[in-house]
Write a protein that holds these residues in place. Sequence first.
Motif, PDB file in Angstrom:
ATOM      1  N   GLU A   1       0.842  -1.182   0.000  1.00 19.21           N
ATOM      2  CA  GLU A   1       0.000   0.000   0.000  1.00 19.21           C
ATOM      3  C   GLU A   1       0.882   1.238   0.000  1.00 19.21           C
ATOM      4  OE1 GLU A   1      -2.933   0.230   3.016  1.00 19.21           O
ATOM      5  OE2 GLU A   1      -3.641  -1.807   2.694  1.00 19.21           O
ATOM      6  N   PRO A   2       0.351   2.339  -0.497  1.00 16.60           N
ATOM      7  CA  PRO A   2       1.145   3.573  -0.445  1.00 16.60           C
ATOM      8  C   PRO A   2       1.234   4.076   0.989  1.00 16.60           C
ATOM      9  CG  PRO A   2      -1.069   4.053  -1.218  1.00 16.60           C
ATOM     10  CD  PRO A   2      -0.960   2.552  -1.104  1.00 16.60           C
ATOM     11  N   GLY A   3       2.217   4.918   1.239  1.00 16.62           N
ATOM     12  CA  GLY A   3       2.294   5.590   2.524  1.00 16.62           C
ATOM     13  C   GLY A   3       1.188   6.619   2.628  1.00 16.62           C
ATOM     14  N   ALA A   4       0.925   7.063   3.854  1.00 14.12           N
ATOM     15  CA  ALA A   4      -0.129   8.041   4.110  1.00 14.12           C
ATOM     16  C   ALA A   4       0.380   9.085   5.091  1.00 14.12           C
ATOM     17  CB  ALA A   4      -1.359   7.343   4.684  1.00 14.12           C
ATOM     18  N   LEU A   5       0.158  10.348   4.758  1.00 16.12           N
ATOM     19  CA  LEU A   5       0.539  11.448   5.646  1.00 16.12           C
ATOM     20  C   LEU A   5      -0.717  12.173   6.100  1.00 16.12           C
ATOM     21  CD1 LEU A   5       3.497  13.362   3.929  1.00 16.12           C
ATOM     22  CD2 LEU A   5       3.587  12.006   6.000  1.00 16.12           C
ATOM     23  N   ASP A   6      -0.844  12.395   7.391  1.00 15.75           N
ATOM     24  CA  ASP A   6      -1.876  13.290   7.901  1.00 15.75           C
ATOM     25  C   ASP A   6      -1.134  14.498   8.454  1.00 15.75           C
ATOM     26  OD1 ASP A   6      -3.778  14.749   9.326  1.00 15.75           O
ATOM     27  OD2 ASP A   6      -4.954  12.951   9.702  1.00 15.75           O
ATOM     28  N   ILE A   7      -1.291  15.627   7.804  1.00 14.64           N
ATOM     29  CA  ILE A   7      -0.511  16.824   8.131  1.00 14.64           C
ATOM     30  C   ILE A   7      -1.187  17.711   9.167  1.00 14.64           C
ATOM     31  CG2 ILE A   7       0.644  16.831   5.898  1.00 14.64           C
ATOM     32  CD1 ILE A   7      -1.334  19.211   5.206  1.00 14.64           C
ATOM     33  N   ALA A   8      -2.206  17.203   9.852  1.00 13.50           N
ATOM     34  CA  ALA A   8      -3.000  18.022  10.773  1.00 13.50           C
ATOM     35  C   ALA A   8      -2.126  18.823  11.747  1.00 13.50           C
ATOM     36  CB  ALA A   8      -3.984  17.149  11.548  1.00 13.50           C
ATOM     37  N   PHE A   9      -1.085  18.215  12.289  1.00 10.57           N
ATOM     38  CA  PHE A   9      -0.251  18.898  13.279  1.00 10.57           C
ATOM     39  C   PHE A   9       0.825  19.784  12.639  1.00 10.57           C
ATOM     40  CE2 PHE A   9      -1.654  15.053  15.623  1.00 10.57           C
ATOM     41  CZ  PHE A   9      -2.422  15.708  16.572  1.00 10.57           C
ATOM     42  N   TYR A  10       0.928  19.767  11.325  1.00  7.08           N
ATOM     43  CA  TYR A  10       1.964  20.521  10.622  1.00  7.08           C
ATOM     44  C   TYR A  10       1.409  21.729   9.876  1.00  7.08           C
ATOM     45  CZ  TYR A  10       5.094  16.708  11.704  1.00  7.08           C
ATOM     46  OH  TYR A  10       5.852  15.785  12.373  1.00  7.08           O
ATOM     47  N   ARG A  11       0.122  21.927   9.940  1.00  7.03           N
ATOM     48  CA  ARG A  11      -0.504  23.040   9.225  1.00  7.03           C
ATOM     49  C   ARG A  11      -0.091  24.368   9.858  1.00  7.03           C
ATOM     50  NH1 ARG A  11      -4.640  21.930   5.736  1.00  7.03           N
ATOM     51  NH2 ARG A  11      -5.324  24.036   6.103  1.00  7.03           N
ATOM     52  N   ASP A  12      -0.062  25.419   9.039  1.00 12.25           N
ATOM     53  CA  ASP A  12       0.299  26.734   9.567  1.00 12.25           C
ATOM     54  C   ASP A  12      -0.926  27.564   9.917  1.00 12.25           C
ATOM     55  OD1 ASP A  12      -0.655  27.474   7.089  1.00 12.25           O
ATOM     56  OD2 ASP A  12       1.217  28.349   6.390  1.00 12.25           O
ATOM     57  N   ASP A  13      -2.112  26.952   9.892  1.00 10.29           N
ATOM     58  CA  ASP A  13      -3.327  27.697  10.201  1.00 10.29           C
ATOM     59  C   ASP A  13      -4.074  27.128  11.410  1.00 10.29           C
ATOM     60  OD1 ASP A  13      -4.262  25.364   9.087  1.00 10.29           O
ATOM     61  OD2 ASP A  13      -5.561  26.329   7.615  1.00 10.29           O
ATOM     62  N   LEU A  14      -3.367  26.385  12.260  1.00  7.69           N
ATOM     63  CA  LEU A  14      -4.017  25.799  13.434  1.00  7.69           C
ATOM     64  C   LEU A  14      -4.614  26.869  14.338  1.00  7.69           C
ATOM     65  CD1 LEU A  14      -1.686  22.867  14.501  1.00  7.69           C
ATOM     66  CD2 LEU A  14      -4.001  22.725  13.588  1.00  7.69           C
ATOM     67  N   ASP A  15      -3.940  28.007  14.441  1.00  2.93           N
ATOM     68  CA  ASP A  15      -4.453  29.066  15.312  1.00  2.93           C
ATOM     69  C   ASP A  15      -5.749  29.665  14.769  1.00  2.93           C
ATOM     70  OD1 ASP A  15      -3.033  30.157  13.163  1.00  2.93           O
ATOM     71  OD2 ASP A  15      -2.486  31.964  14.273  1.00  2.93           O
ATOM     72  N   ARG A  16      -5.932  29.622  13.458  1.00  2.29           N
ATOM     73  CA  ARG A  16      -7.150  30.164  12.843  1.00  2.29           C
ATOM     74  C   ARG A  16      -8.238  29.115  12.695  1.00  2.29           C
ATOM     75  NH1 ARG A  16      -5.113  32.469   7.514  1.00  2.29           N
ATOM     76  NH2 ARG A  16      -3.002  32.164   8.201  1.00  2.29           N
ATOM     77  N   ALA A  17      -7.861  27.952  12.191  1.00  2.00           N
ATOM     78  CA  ALA A  17      -8.853  26.936  11.860  1.00  2.00           C
ATOM     79  C   ALA A  17      -9.047  25.902  12.958  1.00  2.00           C
ATOM     80  CB  ALA A  17      -8.448  26.232  10.564  1.00  2.00           C
TER      81      ALA A  17
END
Length: 170
Positions: free
Chosen positions: A56-72
């Motif tokens: 299977e392909p690898g999978a990335l969840d970038i939730a903790f790497y986003r630059d808009d966590l403070d807004r969204a």
Amino acid sequence: MTDHLPEIDPLLETLTQRVDALIESEGRARCSLVGIHQGGFWLAGALQKRLGLDGEPGALDIAFYRDDLDRAGLQSEVRPTRLPLDIDERVIILVDDILYTGRTIRAAMNELFDYGRPAAIRLAVLLERPGRDLPIAADISADRIELAPRQRVKLRGPDPLHLVIEEARA
């Protein structure tokens, strides 16, 4: 500007052919597909199957790497990141559905480097549209699309995969 979307099957065929050529030029044994949740992971799965690649392909969840966590805020659903056993010195073909501002790709690259040091990262996207905030470009794109300023295109799926146009939130 467009008011209609391209059909998914020809886009997938084009993307498959271009990714296959990239894998051949980089060396099949060195390459790993990694999709960005959610649409990029669906595409990476479709590519893995169409190209006859093992596993299977690898999978990335970038939730903790986003630059808009403070807004969204944090996304309601955080999925696990799964990568090949060792990404060091591998060619990572990062797969996403839409390349727009470049911020998602920046976040994905930051996460990848937390797991190791790939030999290279190549970016394959289904569609790209103008409007970069960051100097990021796709190595492979199936097509380009232009939309009205308040519109965005989203990949829905996973079965069947299809594209929709949505109105962006204010």
